[in-house]
Design an enzyme around this catalytic site. Sequence first.
Site, short mmCIF file in Angstrom:
data_model
loop_
_atom_site.label_atom_id
_atom_site.label_comp_id
_atom_site.label_asym_id
_atom_site.label_seq_id
_atom_site.Cartn_x
_atom_site.Cartn_y
_atom_site.Cartn_z
N ASP B 193 -4.21 30.45 34.22
CA ASP B 193 -4.33 29.61 35.41
C ASP B 193 -3.03 28.89 35.73
O ASP B 193 -2.95 28.16 36.71
CB ASP B 193 -5.44 28.58 35.23
CG ASP B 193 -6.69 28.94 36.02
OD1 ASP B 193 -6.73 30.08 36.54
OD2 ASP B 193 -7.61 28.11 36.12
N ASP B 356 -19.07 23.59 29.15
CA ASP B 356 -19.64 24.32 28.03
C ASP B 356 -21.07 23.89 27.74
O ASP B 356 -22.00 24.69 27.70
CB ASP B 356 -18.75 24.14 26.80
CG ASP B 356 -18.22 22.71 26.67
OD1 ASP B 356 -18.74 21.83 27.38
OD2 ASP B 356 -17.29 22.50 25.89
#
Lengths: 755, 898
Positions: B193, B356
């Site tokens: 990224d 997560d």
Amino acid sequence: MRILPLPALAAGLLYAAGAAAQTFSGLGPIAPLVLPQGEDATRGEVEPRARRPAPATPTLRRFHSVAAPLRLWGENGEITWTLFVTEAEARAGGRIQIGYLAAISVLPEASTLAVTLNGQALGATAIDGAKGLRRVSFDVAPGALAPGYNAVRVAVTQRHRVDCSVAATYELWTQIDPDSTGFLSDASALTKPADLAAAAVSADGALPIRLLQTGDRLSERGVERLLGALQDVVLAGRFAQPAADFGPVPGSGDGIALAVGSSDALAGTLDLAGLGPVTGPRLAVLPATAERRPVLVATGADDAQVGESLAALAGLRTATPLGTPTGLRALADAGGRRIAGGESVTLAELGFADAHIAARSHRIGFDLLLPHDVLVADYDRLILDLDGRYAAGLAPGAQIFVEINGSRAGSTPLARSGGESFRRRSLFLPLRLLRPGLNRIVLAAELPRDADRSCPADTAAAPERLALLASTRLTVPALARVARQPDLAATLSAGFPYAEASRRPTLSVPAPDRDTMAAAATLAARLGYAAGHALPFRFAAGRTAITGPTLVVSPAPRLDAPTVTAAGLDPQAVREAWTGRETLAAQTGGATAHRRALRHDAVAACRAAPASPAVAAPVPAQDGTNLGADLGGASAVLTQAVTGSAPDDLLTLVTAPSAAALREAVDCLVHPRVWNGPQGRQAVLSASDGTVASRLDDAPRYVATVATSPFNLRRIAAGWFSLHAGTYGLFALLLAGGLAGSTQLLVRNLGRRST
Amino acid sequence: MGLPVLDGAPVAPAASRPLRAAKGLVMGLIWIAWAVSAALALGFLVQPVGTTAQLALSGMAGAGMVGLWLCCPKHGLPRTAFLALGSLVVVRYVYWRLSGTLPGLDDPVSFGLGLVLASAELYCVLILSLSLIINADPLARAPAPVPPEAELPAVDVLVPSYNEGSDILAVTLAAALNLDYPADKLTVWLLDDGGTDEKCAEADPAKAGAARARRAELQALCRDLGARYLTRARNANAKAGNLNNGLTASRAEIVLVLDADHAPFRSFLRETVGLFAGDPKLFLVQTPHVFLNPDPVERNLRTFAHMPSENEMFYAITQRGLDKWNGSFFCGSAALLRRAALEEVGGFSGITITEDCETALELHARGWTSAFVDKPLIAGLQPETFAAFIGQRARWCQGMFQILLLKNPLTKAGLQPIQRLAYLSSMAYWFFPLPRLIFMLAPLLHIFFDVKIFVSSIDEVLAFTATYVVANLMIQNYLYGRVRWPWISELYEYVQGVYLARSIVAVLISPRKPRFNVTAKGTVLETDQLSPLAWPFFAIFGALAAGCATAAWRYLYEPGVTSLMLVVGLWCLFNLVIAGVALGVVAERRLSERCPSLPVARFGRVSMGNLDFAVAVERVSSEGCTLRRFDGTPWPDDGGDRATLTLTPLPDGRVFAPFAIRACAEARGDTGRVVFAAMTPVTYRALADLMYGDAAPLRAFLAGRHRHKSLLAGSLRFLAWGVTEPVRAFGQLARATSAARRAEPIADGVVKFEAPAVILPPAESVRPIPVSATALTFDAVSHTVEAIPVLQKPVTVPEAPAVPEPVAGASIPPMTAEAWQAVMRELLSEPPVADATGIVLDPVLWKASVLALAAAEGIGADTAEVTVTQDPATVPEAKIRPAHRNPRMRGAAFRSAA
């Protein structure tokens, strides 16, 4: 109804000096503990107490005994009596006389004794401890008293002659002499049943009540009727300390006589001319004469009308009492402020005003009357929220502390050197110090200053040290209500379970001689007073089987072994302990003995000769469980035992080495300061000083007394566990084990399993 | 409650209906038995008994606990009984606390404050209860079955990256490629990224150039290593978006997510992947995170070598506890996930900044199951500085609260009750800063202002509070003593709480606002220095010290002060000790090792000039390694510039390329440190194998720290810190103050604190990204990913240093775990070389740091980001970067209310 012939009883009453009348009921030989009775039979007729010098006019009407001590300690103290006056007395006025003895260390110039009548100051006088027993009088103007109940309060302020420390304040005392304290009025005369409370009490504060035996037969039924009437008299006159006996003539002296019977039956004993023709039920008072005390007569043309008269007598207790508001409040609190739990009471409600204290120490005390079935344990706590302020300059050690029934319950320091104003300062007081029935709470302050080391020259302008506000509040938590049996405290404070028994309680007198009968009647009267209504005693003379609610009153030698055993005593031990004690007589009266009693703050009604040096020394009342019954030093033993499965299957035994000792002991026992002492299953009374040692039952029976409620059950359980801490812990382990096991089982069967 | 599926033992489909009914009946009976026993116990414990009975109960319970502890194994029924006994005391305390100690309503101030304190205590009890439920029976799993080669599923390894350097990534990728798994079934993806089109087209030419260079460099690296490089057009949705991009591009059945600095050990897949075959509904196999470097607490208190790390309690106990209830959750890295499950929920969730846990919550709610393998299978890095540590924890804290507020597990459809509790526990845990600060400061109210917030007599305090504290400590030590020393939980709570309290308030006020802050890492502190965040700790320490002094003075000299003051003073003293140790945490020690090393047990030969000798490789990092000569002769002083390290081939026949090394001057006896002179893709594979080929030495090191620390020893240790650490901290403060007074410019030795970078979501005002004409953009998520054009950039290999003369004939002593630990301790206990002149305390720096932290939390910052919308279709381009995925400690800690 079985009527038993009682020839010997009649003989005993008619020929009281006859040493042959050993058994009151004449039920034949009493095995096997028969002991010589000596002068028993004569004592009823020629009571030392009644043998008094001819009363001068006007007669002193002494105040009734109170539960509070008559000794005023420290720099401030007060004591309140209720005084019932008749309408004539109220109109006429009179004098209030206070007899006192004071400590020599009291400085007269700075010490005063002030009398307050219904909240109005009546007068004050200097306290002079150097001149022995003193009597001071305060005139009561006509109309200052209200017919009915009035409150008389004596307050003292005392200063030490030479020592101004806090410790020295405990050397300051003024002892009120009950014998010479009372009300004098030219108009004193008991003329009608409604004025029963105006009957004259004796020197020891008791009200003698002679139960007139008429005719030559006294049936058990007759005794029962007399006992009922006696209780009604006690209730009507609110005589907390009765002293009943049986006799053929009313006799002279203090107190009253009670005659119950048809006019025909009474005619042989009394001159009923004053009543006029008796054609219907009559309840009347024959006024006192020089030879005769006032006689309350409940009569009628026949037995039915006598019954109606007795009903009228019983109705007297329910009549609304008259009096001043202060007097009525003092009356209500005389036996302690009734507290059922879950409530708060402020000092103002207890009759205390804001106290601005300039003294080094200060005490106020009040009584709380808890229900007889309260379970005292540490399942909660009392909270005393103090409001007040104190000035700057108090020395370290200044404090307010609280005593409950003589035990230190809590304290708070007054420690800021700059003074402090406090509101709702909470003191937590342990509940376990309370007891069923009457409880004495004392708030005391010790207020030393550094400057106290030297006595100030001018004692007049003492600055305020502490202000204890009347908004100070005592919160009594909701109480666990369950009766424990055996528990003498429950019986003595409320007549439980005899007062509420589904069956008639039995008053059993195995050897009904004069003294024993007097003791039994006195006990019955006092129990009725405690219960608030007359107990319908079934009288049983002679030995009877012990069943149901039973009160046995007997000297030990006349008891049979099974009864002694059933009551929880060892007959052999009793016999061994009291052999040779049968003939001990009461201490003779006299100025020296009287003075000694005053010096020791003794209970006037407890005048038995000390049995042994061990008993002569005061034994503090115990609430512990391990105090053995020191029968050898005891004047009497009260013991109680469960005899059956029903809640009222309870046997109470009151016994003493001899009939005379029994009577003395009961006279002592019914004094308000003694009556609340016994508790547990056994109490040993020293009738020479009124001390009581109690033994609690290790495994009492619990009897429900109130409607089942989960809250009450919870408090009971908590109370029980608080008293059995080890069991609580073990139970917890057990429950933890159960919880662990079931949790483990659950966890094993839920979710994933380890591999 | 329905029964969770018994792992590995599902009810056989053939089980007859009567059998099931019988089982149901049995379970019903067990439930009833439990409910009855629990109700009885509770009813018994809420009896208002007096202090004597309370003491009897506490005494007996305590004796029972000690007996069970000493005489019984710590599992099964004895364990449950121990906890049940402890719970007795706790329940008694709670009952008494609520029923008898609150101030009266007629004093509203005291009542209010008393209520606050009581609430804080109640919170602790709630967390305790939850943790006892969750940790009722931590699951111990058998090793995962190893399927036959042919049945192994294909695995895609996704390594999301944002700004990590190529050296870190090279090691991680190489370790992933080294995984013991059929090569044809293993694909390693670097999800970059930092080199997106958006980055490459930044308005700032320098930034754009850096992004392009990064992309080119990483493409080359991937090509050379054999991994695949993947980037995307925009940094949409941060880490979750990046991972989803990777999901779209890849296609293996199983996905292994690794953070950029989390390198897997070689056996990772062999020890985990077999679980998927046994449970078709399994969506997650999580493994513990193990760190090579100490966190600030460990580093500054020098505990890394011998005290278990903070996260070990979470992984060693809580995740296993959760695993029992099918509640272990995704911790962002070091986990395998099933593609089918992820696709069912549209990939990784990104509503919150802790994607997560959020993803795991979604999947658990849909009936998927999770598993936890309690074996260290990766090693990674964690923040070094206190400021970075706080920034990271603030993000976790806010993220968990976001889930609690936005996807409340109590109301989330599909979860089983126990799973609701599990997630609630993990999230509610993060309230700890508030009660911790309340406990720290509450005694001062009484000491300074005489506020009575706790109405009690002294004997009740002893009977209830003291026994409760003791029982609490015993439970804590019994459950966690192996992985958590006494009082360390309190310390961690306090050092975080001072700053996290504000984070909590921020997220409660505006749940959708928090943004992802990048945890600073790779920081080097060349000298000892105070953390820029240190001043509140000094202030609190000062206040507590004043409180203790005042309490002592009042108790000794002020008439009328009762022993309650003594009790409160002791409480304050206890807090002072914690605050003192915390001062040691913020007084940071120098940190010179940029690349942390880990213990290994490998052998090789070194050629150095004309020397050639056998060595044992003791420690290795991505920069270099520590070698020990076997012949016992001293390490050569001057090895020259050129040397090589050739590793001994492994028994399985693997042979690795030799490393070009350069000796450092840090030789000590027969041990010397060397740095890798030049790394090639080939040597990266060798290095990765050297470091991550065998997890056994690391596990031995970790096991060496798992020694039970008794209450007494732990308390004394903590007390000693409480005395010594403030001295050290104040010493640093004095030096810093005097340096600042000299008004000198910041010394060279001081590393400037850099505020955590904040990744802003693309606002609507962001200009459109020009579509690159190159094929670099991975906009078409096609399956032609193999055809990624790669910018060609040759790797320059420095000239190898001269190789010294080899020394032959060295004997090779065995390399044991003890040896590793010894080395470790030696390294870490080495006194730092403090340069007094280099330590400065710069208030401006502090202020800047605090403001930066505030900005990171979204407070008072000039915010330009868009508001996150709830519509999943328009999921905001959240600001997540792949960060160190430390364990959450969610619900792991057991609170003491002391």
